[in-house]
Design a protein around this motif. Structure first.
Motif, short mmCIF file in Angstrom:
data_model
loop_
_atom_site.label_atom_id
_atom_site.label_comp_id
_atom_site.label_asym_id
_atom_site.label_seq_id
_atom_site.Cartn_x
_atom_site.Cartn_y
_atom_site.Cartn_z
N TRP A 137 -4.20 -9.36 5.96
CA TRP A 137 -5.31 -9.13 5.03
C TRP A 137 -5.83 -7.71 5.22
O TRP A 137 -6.18 -7.29 6.33
CB TRP A 137 -6.42 -10.14 5.25
N VAL A 138 -5.89 -6.97 4.12
CA VAL A 138 -6.30 -5.57 4.13
C VAL A 138 -7.52 -5.42 3.23
O VAL A 138 -7.54 -5.92 2.10
CB VAL A 138 -5.16 -4.66 3.62
N GLY A 139 -8.53 -4.72 3.71
CA GLY A 139 -9.73 -4.53 2.91
C GLY A 139 -9.47 -3.69 1.67
O GLY A 139 -8.55 -2.86 1.64
N SER A 140 -10.27 -3.91 0.63
CA SER A 140 -10.20 -3.13 -0.60
C SER A 140 -11.38 -2.16 -0.63
O SER A 140 -12.24 -2.20 0.25
CB SER A 140 -10.26 -4.07 -1.80
N PRO A 141 -11.46 -1.30 -1.64
CA PRO A 141 -12.62 -0.41 -1.75
C PRO A 141 -13.94 -1.15 -1.95
O PRO A 141 -15.01 -0.57 -1.74
CB PRO A 141 -12.28 0.46 -2.96
N GLN A 142 -13.89 -2.43 -2.37
CA GLN A 142 -15.11 -3.20 -2.61
C GLN A 142 -15.41 -4.12 -1.44
O GLN A 142 -14.53 -4.87 -1.00
CB GLN A 142 -14.97 -4.02 -3.89
N PRO A 143 -16.63 -4.12 -0.91
CA PRO A 143 -17.00 -5.05 0.16
C PRO A 143 -16.79 -6.50 -0.26
O PRO A 143 -17.09 -6.88 -1.40
CB PRO A 143 -18.49 -4.75 0.38
N GLY A 144 -16.25 -7.29 0.66
CA GLY A 144 -16.05 -8.71 0.39
C GLY A 144 -14.77 -9.04 -0.33
O GLY A 144 -14.51 -10.21 -0.62
N VAL A 145 -13.95 -8.04 -0.64
CA VAL A 145 -12.68 -8.28 -1.34
C VAL A 145 -11.54 -7.73 -0.48
O VAL A 145 -11.53 -6.56 -0.13
CB VAL A 145 -12.66 -7.61 -2.73
N GLU A 146 -10.60 -8.59 -0.13
CA GLU A 146 -9.45 -8.18 0.67
C GLU A 146 -8.18 -8.76 0.07
O GLU A 146 -8.23 -9.70 -0.72
CB GLU A 146 -9.62 -8.62 2.13
N ARG A 147 -7.05 -8.19 0.47
CA ARG A 147 -5.80 -8.62 -0.17
C ARG A 147 -4.63 -8.61 0.80
O ARG A 147 -4.64 -7.88 1.79
CB ARG A 147 -5.48 -7.74 -1.38
N VAL A 148 -3.64 -9.43 0.49
CA VAL A 148 -2.33 -9.39 1.13
C VAL A 148 -1.41 -8.68 0.15
O VAL A 148 -1.22 -9.14 -0.97
CB VAL A 148 -1.80 -10.80 1.44
N MET A 149 -0.85 -7.57 0.57
CA MET A 149 0.03 -6.78 -0.31
C MET A 149 1.45 -7.32 -0.20
O MET A 149 2.10 -7.18 0.84
CB MET A 149 -0.04 -5.32 0.08
N LEU A 150 1.94 -7.94 -1.25
CA LEU A 150 3.27 -8.53 -1.25
C LEU A 150 4.33 -7.50 -1.65
O LEU A 150 5.37 -7.39 -0.99
CB LEU A 150 3.29 -9.74 -2.19
N ASP A 151 4.11 -6.81 -2.74
CA ASP A 151 4.90 -5.61 -3.04
C ASP A 151 3.98 -4.59 -3.67
O ASP A 151 2.95 -4.92 -4.25
CB ASP A 151 6.17 -5.90 -3.85
N ARG A 152 4.35 -3.33 -3.51
CA ARG A 152 3.43 -2.27 -3.94
C ARG A 152 4.17 -0.94 -4.06
O ARG A 152 4.94 -0.58 -3.17
CB ARG A 152 2.28 -2.13 -2.95
N VAL A 153 3.90 -0.22 -5.15
CA VAL A 153 4.38 1.14 -5.34
C VAL A 153 3.19 1.95 -5.81
O VAL A 153 2.78 1.88 -6.97
CB VAL A 153 5.51 1.21 -6.38
N GLY A 154 2.56 2.69 -4.90
CA GLY A 154 1.38 3.48 -5.22
C GLY A 154 0.24 3.20 -4.27
O GLY A 154 0.33 2.34 -3.39
#
Length: 225
Positions: free
Chosen positions: A20-37
């Motif tokens: 789980w990685v934090g996003s720019p917004q407090p309280g919102v995090e994500r698991v990055m499954l695939d990503r380009v950018g």
């Protein structure tokens, strides 16, 4: 940032490997499954909103596809409890938030410029499902590029009987088996074109999000890892 960025290779993320990685917004995090950018990326993620969290209004140049996995996801157009499927076409915008908290499966910047349909489907509504020989299917979206559905499979049912032009799936309930591998609830798989995946539903059956065709001749901008 490149994560599982070679779309000609198999990619698998199991729930025990979620980061789980934090996003720019407090309280919102994500698991990055695939990503380009970076923050503005072609991305597939599982996103978790804490109660009373939100994102400011923003556009989606390449569209946005969402499946609500838990809680209730909301924006200015309405509330979408678990089981809702949303498709926001390129250049659409919204202000997402949640009151109680929510977890969603999200795909960003993966639609062609010409796509214009906005889709809202409550997959918990029995009338959206059709029975077939292997179980049940809920069609979510189909065009010349891809087919998206939810599938409920009986124990031992095999998903594919021939080569497919790319497969992406998320196990929602139950499990899938492939030779010595077991993919439990929360497992995400992306299989390249021309594979013949011998995936079968586990002993309790399986429920899954399934997308096919999108990794075939319509895939552009393949990035080598």
């Amino acid at each position: 940032m490149l994560i599982h960025s070679n779309f000609l290779q198999r990619a698998v993320v199991l729930p025990q490997h979620y980061q789980w990685v934090g996003s720019p917004q407090p309280g919102v995090e994500r698991v990055m499954l695939d990503r380009v950018g970076q923050e503005k990326a072609r991305a597939t993620s599982i996103v978790r909103y804490a109660p009373a969290s939100r994102f400011p209004g923003h556009q989606h140049p390449g569209g946005e596809e969402i499946l609500v996995l838990s809680g209730t996801f909301s924006d200015e157009n309405g509330d979408y409890p678990v089981g809702w499927y949303l498709r926001n076409p390129p250049d659409s915008s919204h202000q997402p938030f949640t009151r109680e908290g929510a977890t969603i499966f999200v795909k960003l910047r993966q639609m062609p410029e010409g796509e214009s349909r906005s889709v809202r489907i409550n997959t918990r509504e029995p009338s959206t499902w059709i029975r077939h020989s292997k179980g049940e299917s809920c069609a979510l979206f189909t065009d010349e590029r891809e087919r998206v559905s939810l599938e409920k499979l009986a124990a031992g049912a095999r998903i594919f009987s021939q080569f497919v032009e790319g497969v992406e799936l998320l196990v929602l309930e139950g499990s899938l088996n492939e030779a010595a591998h077991e993919y439990e609830q929360g497992s995400w798989l992306r299989l390249p074109p021309s594979e013949y995946p011998e995936l079968v539903a586990g002993p309790e059956g399986a429920s899954l999000y399934l997308k096919t065709g999108h990794l075939g001749k319509y895939l552009t901008g393949v990035v080598s890892s």
